[in-house]
Design a protein around this motif. Structure first.
Motif: not given
Length: 80
Positions: A49-50, A61, A63
């Motif tokens: 998720n990051s 990504s 992020n």
């Protein structure tokens, strides 16, 4: 959502589960189900998720994608 039994409804979920199996589960032997559950949750939260690049985000990504998004918001605010 599509109609009942539509194969395309589960495609994204099946793709994500396949990735987790390939990158994590098949590469480790877990002593207990609890340890496996913790490792999978950690993989999803800390890596997938990051940090992991996602093709749907232009190979960024999450992020990086979010930072670029906030940067464009800041530039639009300054320009206005």
């Amino acid at each position: 959502m599509g109609s009942r039994g539509c194969a395309y409804d589960n495609a994204a979920c099946e793709s994500a589960i396949g990735t987790i199996k390939l990158e994590l589960v098949e590469q480790h032997v877990f002593a207990t189900r609890d340890i496996a559950r913790l490792r999978v949750c950690d993989y999803i939260e800390a890596f997938d998720n990051s940090l992991r690049m996602h093709t749907t985000l232009g190979d960024l990504s999450p992020n990086e994608y979010e930072a670029a998004y906030h940067e464009t918001l800041t530039e639009d605010t300054v320009a206005a």
